[in-house]
Design a protein around this motif. Sequence first.
Motif, PDB file in Angstrom:
ATOM      1  N   SER A  85      60.143  15.243  -5.258  1.00 17.14           N
ATOM      2  CA  SER A  85      60.525  14.179  -4.190  1.00 17.14           C
ATOM      3  C   SER A  85      60.151  15.797  -2.817  1.00 17.14           C
ATOM      4  O   SER A  85      60.234  15.119  -1.702  1.00 17.14           O
ATOM      5  CB  SER A  85      61.965  13.693  -4.216  1.00 17.14           C
ATOM      6  OG  SER A  85      62.787  15.122  -4.262  1.00 17.14           O
ATOM      7  N   SER A  86      60.410  16.835  -3.108  1.00 15.17           N
ATOM      8  CA  SER A  86      60.289  17.978  -1.467  1.00 15.17           C
ATOM      9  C   SER A  86      59.474  18.814  -2.066  1.00 15.17           C
ATOM     10  O   SER A  86      59.408  19.425  -3.521  1.00 15.17           O
ATOM     11  CB  SER A  86      61.222  18.213  -1.162  1.00 15.17           C
ATOM     12  OG  SER A  86      61.733  19.241  -1.939  1.00 15.17           O
ATOM     13  N   PRO A  87      59.006  19.447  -1.057  1.00  6.74           N
ATOM     14  CA  PRO A  87      58.082  20.276  -1.286  1.00  6.74           C
ATOM     15  C   PRO A  87      58.818  21.754  -1.717  1.00  6.74           C
ATOM     16  O   PRO A  87      57.897  22.803  -2.145  1.00  6.74           O
ATOM     17  CB  PRO A  87      57.557  21.144   0.308  1.00  6.74           C
ATOM     18  CG  PRO A  87      57.794  20.403   1.280  1.00  6.74           C
ATOM     19  CD  PRO A  87      58.327  19.160   0.281  1.00  6.74           C
ATOM     20  N   LYS A  88      59.901  22.109  -1.608  1.00  6.46           N
ATOM     21  CA  LYS A  88      60.685  23.080  -2.254  1.00  6.46           C
ATOM     22  C   LYS A  88      60.308  22.841  -3.893  1.00  6.46           C
ATOM     23  O   LYS A  88      60.280  23.789  -4.389  1.00  6.46           O
ATOM     24  CB  LYS A  88      62.078  22.676  -1.769  1.00  6.46           C
ATOM     25  CG  LYS A  88      63.036  23.707  -2.176  1.00  6.46           C
ATOM     26  CD  LYS A  88      64.651  23.086  -1.367  1.00  6.46           C
ATOM     27  CE  LYS A  88      64.889  24.862  -1.635  1.00  6.46           C
ATOM     28  NZ  LYS A  88      66.209  24.050  -1.144  1.00  6.46           N
ATOM     29  N   ASP A  89      60.956  21.531  -4.457  1.00  5.53           N
ATOM     30  CA  ASP A  89      61.195  21.120  -5.556  1.00  5.53           C
ATOM     31  C   ASP A  89      59.356  21.700  -6.624  1.00  5.53           C
ATOM     32  O   ASP A  89      59.022  21.988  -7.786  1.00  5.53           O
ATOM     33  CB  ASP A  89      60.895  19.509  -6.131  1.00  5.53           C
ATOM     34  CG  ASP A  89      62.016  19.541  -5.606  1.00  5.53           C
ATOM     35  OD1 ASP A  89      62.825  19.771  -5.426  1.00  5.53           O
ATOM     36  OD2 ASP A  89      62.626  18.498  -5.688  1.00  5.53           O
ATOM     37  N   LEU A  90      58.216  21.254  -5.234  1.00  5.43           N
ATOM     38  CA  LEU A  90      57.298  21.648  -5.775  1.00  5.43           C
ATOM     39  C   LEU A  90      56.540  23.361  -5.996  1.00  5.43           C
ATOM     40  O   LEU A  90      55.484  23.538  -7.560  1.00  5.43           O
ATOM     41  CB  LEU A  90      56.223  21.136  -5.261  1.00  5.43           C
ATOM     42  CG  LEU A  90      54.189  21.636  -5.539  1.00  5.43           C
ATOM     43  CD1 LEU A  90      54.212  20.673  -6.254  1.00  5.43           C
ATOM     44  CD2 LEU A  90      53.937  21.132  -4.645  1.00  5.43           C
ATOM     45  N   GLU A  91      57.439  23.898  -5.457  1.00  8.61           N
ATOM     46  CA  GLU A  91      57.719  25.110  -5.770  1.00  8.61           C
ATOM     47  C   GLU A  91      58.736  25.839  -6.726  1.00  8.61           C
ATOM     48  O   GLU A  91      57.781  26.564  -7.408  1.00  8.61           O
ATOM     49  CB  GLU A  91      57.692  26.151  -4.168  1.00  8.61           C
ATOM     50  CG  GLU A  91      57.511  26.174  -3.261  1.00  8.61           C
ATOM     51  CD  GLU A  91      56.246  26.664  -3.064  1.00  8.61           C
ATOM     52  OE1 GLU A  91      55.640  27.842  -3.755  1.00  8.61           O
ATOM     53  OE2 GLU A  91      55.817  26.330  -2.418  1.00  8.61           O
ATOM     54  N   THR A  92      59.834  24.929  -7.033  1.00 13.39           N
ATOM     55  CA  THR A  92      60.223  26.117  -8.234  1.00 13.39           C
ATOM     56  C   THR A  92      59.377  24.972  -9.500  1.00 13.39           C
ATOM     57  O   THR A  92      59.080  26.136 -10.777  1.00 13.39           O
ATOM     58  CB  THR A  92      61.327  24.592  -8.317  1.00 13.39           C
ATOM     59  OG1 THR A  92      61.225  23.525  -7.473  1.00 13.39           O
ATOM     60  CG2 THR A  92      62.392  25.297  -7.563  1.00 13.39           C
ATOM     61  N   GLU A  93      58.565  23.981  -9.078  1.00 15.55           N
ATOM     62  CA  GLU A  93      57.698  23.942 -10.484  1.00 15.55           C
ATOM     63  C   GLU A  93      56.532  24.607 -10.724  1.00 15.55           C
ATOM     64  O   GLU A  93      56.494  25.039 -11.726  1.00 15.55           O
ATOM     65  CB  GLU A  93      56.572  22.522  -9.662  1.00 15.55           C
ATOM     66  CG  GLU A  93      57.342  21.932 -10.716  1.00 15.55           C
ATOM     67  CD  GLU A  93      56.610  20.286 -10.413  1.00 15.55           C
ATOM     68  OE1 GLU A  93      55.276  20.004 -10.468  1.00 15.55           O
ATOM     69  OE2 GLU A  93      56.713  18.475 -10.339  1.00 15.55           O
TER      70      GLU A  93
END
Length: 2047
Positions: free
Chosen positions: A590-598
């Motif tokens: 849902s956010s760019p942050k989540d993508l980073e953690t992914e």
Amino acid sequence: MELAHSLLLNEEAYNQLGEFQKAEFIFEWLQFLEKLLPVTSKADIRENQKKLVEQLTSLLNNSPGPPTRRLVAKNLAVLYSTGDTFSVYQTIDKCNELIRSKDDSPSYLPTKLAAVVCLGYLYKKLGRILGNSFTDTVGNVLKAMKNAESQGRYEIMLSLQNILNGLGAAAIPCHRDIYKAARSCLTDRSMAVRCAAAKCLLELQNEAVFMWSTDLDSVVTLCFKSFEGSNYDVRLAVSKLLGMVLARALTSKQTTASTRHNFRRISLEEVMELLGTGFLRGSCGFLRASGDILKGTSSVSRDVRVGVTQAYVVFVSTLGARWLERNFSAFLSHILDLVSQSHPKAIQSQMDAIGCRRCVSFILRATVGGLLGEKAQIAAAKEICQAIWKLKKVVDAAMSDSNLETRISTTDVTASQHVLVCALQELGSLIHGLGTTAAPLLQDSSTGVLEAVISVILHPSISVRLTAAWCLRCIAVALPSYVSLLLDRCIERLSALKSSPEAVTGYSFAVAALLGAVKHSPLGIPHGKGKVIMTVAEDLLCSASQNSRISLQRTQAGWLLIAALMTLGPAVVQHHLPRMLLLWKCIFPSSPKDLETEKTRGDSFTWQVTLEGRAGALCAIKSFVSHCAGLLTDEVVQRLLLPLPSAVDLLTQLSSIYKSYGNSLKTSSTVFRHKLYELLAVLPPKTYEGSFCAVLKELVADLTVPDSQIDASTFLLPPLCHENDLLLLGPLLQETDHRFIEEQLLLGNSIAGGSLEYDPYSIYEKVAKGDSVPKPLPPGLSVISAATRLFGVMFSHVAESHRLQVLEQLLNSIKQTKGSRQQIVQLNVVSAFSTSLKHLANCKGSLGPEEVRRSALTLVMGALESNNPLLRCAAAECLARLAQVVSDSAFTAGLAQVSFDKLKSARDVVSRTGHSLALGCLYRYLGGIGSTQHLNACVGILYTLSQDSTSPDVQAWALHSLSLIVDLAGPLYHVHVEPTLSLVLMLLLTVPPAYAEVHQSLGRCLNALITTLGPELQGSSTTVSALRTSCLLGCAVMQDNPDCLVQAQAISCLQQLHMFAPRHVNLSSLVSSLCVNLCSSYLLLRRAVVACLRQLVQREAAEVSEYAVALVKESREDFTPGVNIREIGLEGALLGLLDKELDQRLCQDIKETLTHMLTSMAVEKLSFWLKLCKDVLAASADFNTVASVDTTQEEETAKVDDASVLTSDSDERFHPFSNPRWSTRVFAAECVCKIISQCENAGSAHFDITLAQERKQRDSRDDFLVLHLADLIRMAFMAATDHSDQLRLSGLQTLLIVVRKFAAVPEPEFPGHVILEQYQANVGAALRPAFAPETPPDVTAKACQVCSAWIASGVVSDLNDLRRVHQLLVSSLVKVQAGKEAQSQQYSESTSTMEILAVLKAWAEVYIVAVEKQKNQRDAHNHCLKIANPAEESYRDVTSSASGLLDLVQADLGTLSKLWLAALQDFALLTLPSEYASQLPAEGGTFYTAETIENARPHYYHSWALILYATALWLTSTGFIVVDPDEGVNNLSRPVTPTTMCQDSSTRPLVKSPEDVNTDRFHLILGISVEFLCSPRSDAAMENIIACLRALQALFDVPWPRSKIGGDQELGVELLNVLHRLILTRESPDIQLAALEVVRLILFASQEHVKEKRRSAEVDDGAAEKETLPEFGEGKDTGGLVPGKSLVFATLELCVCILVRQLPQLNPKLTCSPAVQSGKHLLLSEDGSRLVAAALVILSDVPAICSPEGSVSVLPTILYLIIGVLKQTAVKLRDGQLPLTVAASLQALKGLLSSPMARAEKSRTAWTDLLRSALVTVLDCWDQVDGLLQELDEVSLLTAITVFVMSTSPEVTTIECLQKRCIEKFKVTLDSKDSLVQYKCYQLLHSIFQHPNKTVSYPYIHSLAPSIVRKLQETEKAKPENAAELQVIQEGIKVVTALTATAEEEHRAHLVACLLPILISFLLDENALVSATNSAKNLHEFALQNLMQIGPQYSSVFKKLMASSPTMKARLESAVKGNQESIKVKTAKHAKNPGKSSSIQLKTNFL
């Protein structure tokens, strides 16, 4: 040119011409000579032969061009064959001498070639006459070949072919030499030479046995070698040779002595082995297994494989369909073996495997699909199934091996995959082609088709699983009844085997493929299936993470199902939208942050699953956007866009992820990219503007850093080039029959083309045009193609500043790469940029500032000089689009200047071709670049280039460009037409035939020139005729060209010429060239032929058809294989071609051609056309086992022979059409319907057997449809009982038309019967199968329509016979009663709505007819009773049949009425406007479900009108008396639904009163009618409007509804207004009459209401206070009428509208205008008169609903109209009849005058005044007409006066002045010369004299009686001459007799004394009686009768008179005595037969 038309060459004219004109002149002369020689007498030829030979041979030395030399040779050959042959040897020697000449200069070459050609034609024509000279000739020619260049080799090969053809077996001594020479030529550098050598060898193998016996192996190897590096033409020619030779080897039975010892029969296995080696090993030979093959590096070159593939097809086609049927299993196993594991080399890489699979599929499609009939195809499908089962067993065995190690390494499993793919594909295609005809195949359990396919779904190879799914989709499209069944089965297996990875992917593929099939099936699937699939998909996605082994498969499967579900469209998807959007939201972070953690978590496997899942989600959304555009509201779009930014983020991170986890992610990341690009391309760009920069960056990277070294030009560029420019690039890009396999040669060596396994998501998409299976490209390529498309969209939307950066970046990346990579980058960039220009041009955007233009130009110019011709072509187009977008003339001129400069300086082919095309393209988008200067420069440069004989490429491109300019420069080009035409002709006559591409460009130029000249070509001036001759000459040169595409050009040029100047095109020679090429192996040539035919037959169908047949009769041999014009004409040949052709466009053209021929010729050649259709339909009759079974059950009676006709003669003779496909048979059935409608327009004799037989006897050539009725029925029967559902529908439609058109045709041999009656068994048998339980609903619905038409037509009067068909409808009704709950879950719910409504509509039609018949008979009966009683017995028999029909329906009427009402209620709900949608019942109506509401609508619209009418009739018949609202519920087995009409207990009070129930029903019918009539759509059927009006009539026929409408004035007014609008908008008299009838009934209802109110008021108030009675009726006390609220006003408006439209003179506004005043009386049409009469009836009823005051205010209008009609239409008719309108107006007048209002005290005085004025108006009619008196009918006006006198109160007419004028009129009329007028006048006076009121009658008696008596006395002298005069006298006497009776006593004696002498003077004595005329005799009898009556009455006067005159007495006595006997007899007769006069009085008695 006329000078060239002579037998000898006109040398004088010839020598005066310039160099080039000479060539033209010669060609024209030779052409003329070719036509002239065969028809010239031998003597003439011999006389001129010497000179002619000299002239022709001298031409050989003149270096003739290719076409000229061929004509010289042909003419010489014809000359010698028709003339003397003695000098032929000299000619041959001369030719040999020329060939031997040592002169090798290029200028001498044409002469040598001409000599070679000449020899060929001489030997071809004269053959063995030339004795042994041929050995020297052949030797000489072969010797010359050793050092000949390519043109020479080409001509020598063709010449040898001709020599062999002419000599036949005599040439055996030379065969070996020729064979050797041809061998070397077959692998020649020049492709044209290879083609010629193949033709030569093909001719050779006819006689040279060694080619297919001892040397077979080497011939085969040679062919394989020849395929290497070949082009399309070579492959066609050589594969033909190879196929023929092998077929010959297989079938030959040659056993001559010389060859017997070394000749052995070759077996099929060996032939196949030979071909197989070529397919698998190519041309490296059989025995020399070269090192390469051992090392395993060599791959077969593709052109060899493609060539061999074509050879397979030729081989099988040559052996024919029967052979293939017999040897199919051997053939199939060999073909499939080509891709099996036994030849691993062929399929070592995926690319090779795909290529081989394509070839195998092509062989199977072309042979099984192209040659076999339907029965044989079913057998073939069974064979293929067996093959699949065998392979399945192998796989099962391998898979069940418990040892996992061996299982994985098992090669069998992967090996069988390609064989399975090919088998499944062919099985799918076969069933798809068979359509519903394949039903028996799938029902055959022994074969187990479905089991076989479904079992392979679990195969370990993904491509097999996909193909199996595709095969299921084909089955579903072919047989809609299987869709639901297969879906259920696959979903069930998917749920059961959720843990097997193969099952999850396999079954999800299958479900997706089946969902893709739904949109191709008109019957759909049940709505609930969507829900099930969505649930399964959700379940798969949710459970994906539970088990890592199958998480990848489950994720992919879940999204695939959702994506496929979207194709079902908005109606289904809207119910699942929220769930889908939720899934879509959850799949992305849902956010760019989540993508980073992914990114920090996970390994390569989890990333693979994630990327696959997200790619699937993107695909599902793309599918949603493309298929459900209707659901894309703003809100939904917002929710769709939420996850997009994160998807784009992921896109930018892909490369880093890919670096971290290595190569395993390569494919999934590419797929993700591809799907995201695709989704963005379909979304509106505005929605993702924020992501532009990021996405553009990625796009640029994708385009400029290609991973693959693949040249993608062949699929990226063609869509960007203009289709006409692609013709330049040779046949590879053109459409051919071999496109499917040729494509792989096009795509370069690194890629073999698309295949399903590259993208499983394509399985549910629509297939591209022309493909049988989707062919997605490999991911690497699809990404580039998606990137170029998306770049195009985005570039046109980004800011202009940004554009410059992007272009700079692209240019730099091109510069930085080198070599082949540079070309690939350039290609990607140009295609992306070109796409963006396309978008900019479409949205009229601008490109941007100068810098952007400059970069763009650099980009394009670079590509314009690329080595890849396709890229040059695209760049030229791109340049033109650039100019279009910039749209600045200076910029454009600059571009052109650049090209000019380049062309002047450059010498290399590349830049010359590119820039010359650019000049032409610039014209395309700028509609001519205004200036002539520019045009002149272009044309000059292109002229020069087109004559550059060193490079054919430059010539071809320059000429193509020139053709564009000619086409687009418009009128500016006229100056250049002549020079261009000369250039084109010169090149046509000189360019060698081997340069086909130059000739094709020349053809396009010629075509463009003809178009530019256009209709001017018809002119007769010398310049025009010169131009025309040149055009025709050019066409003739092109027609002779050996290249088929050039011939196609020639045909389209002639087609253009024929359009503009039809007189100048020789139709017979054109038609003959068309017929010859009808079966060419070149698709484009066939298309050109049919397109030309289509145009010709629009004007001259009959001539074209005759020429074709004449041509075949003239030519000795049947000139084209496969077309049998001799037997079945051109029409039959086209039908045959339609059956074999697979190309859609061509089939469409053939159908149109046939339709044009049919419309113009079917009536003249009726038998021929019907026989054609019958042959096509009957060819399948042996397939029809249904027929024979059915009819035999039918027959208990003696009609057996009729039915057996239907099945017997199918095997008697060979059909001209062998096993046509179902689609052809459907077309034939449609043709039958068209023939019937053509005959209908042609005349009534086609539908009248007596007339037809009479005219046939008179002229046996006449032909009428009715004489072929048996055939029509038979064809309809055959079609209606076929296996193919489409054909059944067509058959039933044909049957319906036949029944409707022939129902009323009487049978002359059996009076009282109709001709169709004898076919009732056949009709029954045709209908019965359609009611079988497994029949699809659309067929049953159609059959219901036929049933009702049959019953309603009244053909069968015997009830027992009708019962059979009636029983079918009853069975359907039972099905309907079961209701929507009991439907089969096979099709969409809307189909059962369709079927139910069809059944109800059919019943409605039957009921309506039954009621109408009964009504007609009741009327007839009443009429009979009026006449006399004895008719009663006969009446009883007649009624029985009608009431019998009614009885048949009556049994089910209780059920039906409820169903009808329910259907009407549904319809009423469905017609509500959309804003009431929320009020509709949630679960749908009685017969439709809420989900399928949109699909159900059309079915209701189709059937409501008749149901409405039937319901109205039923309610009328019950008189709205409902006994018990619940009666009949018990016998309805359907549970009660809330919408069921008036039987509902849940929502309303428990029991409704009958009154409420009735009111509901009344309003339902009224509401539906008014809603429809208010705004009938312009396309609303007439039947619907009429049915609606009839329903209203029926409704108001009974008292209760009349009381409703009478009591509700607003409702009445509204209805009248609706009817008024209807009358204004519909011209049809039927509609207007029906509407007037409804108006009359509404008025009647209102009258009843007023009467009732008056009556009740009188009763209430008692008679005492009569004075104070309130006024009832309109107008109350004031007499005012309010428009819009007043019923009277509305009625008057409507009547005026009708009257004024029929009689414009009634309009007072118009009467003043001069146009109308001078008009004479109009005689209205019959319909017009009926309308006027109906309106008048209504008018006379109006006062009855007014109050006395109201009546006074409307009376003037009504009187004006009635008298106006009388005045306008009172015209004398010949027979003295009154016109209908006059009769109606007099009747209306009488009704009006005797209205009670005239006597009512309140209105009496006003009425009296008005009526007097009216009488004055009538009297004035006489005075107005001065010159027009002769045509005004005095009788009508007198009658009107009499009506006034008799019907009004005396005070109206007794005023002296009026009375005087009336009497005056009578006086004048009494003196009329016309006896008929006198007679009528007497009649009218008769009635006036008897008026009870003396004040009225006495003045008339006083004034007129004396003159009547005087007139009668005069007749004593002048006896009557004819019957009319006799009638006058008789009537006069009646008047006097009547007067006598009414006179007072004192006058009576006087009157009798006057009357008796007159009567006695009419008596004759015995002698005179004998000789008297008829009228005198009648008068004598009449007088005698009257005397007998008067004598006794007034005896005293009588006796006195007799006594005073003895002569009278004597006369009377003799008459009485002489006639006593006869008088008795006659009086008896007279009493029985009242005379004619009384019947006339009945008609005209208005008094």
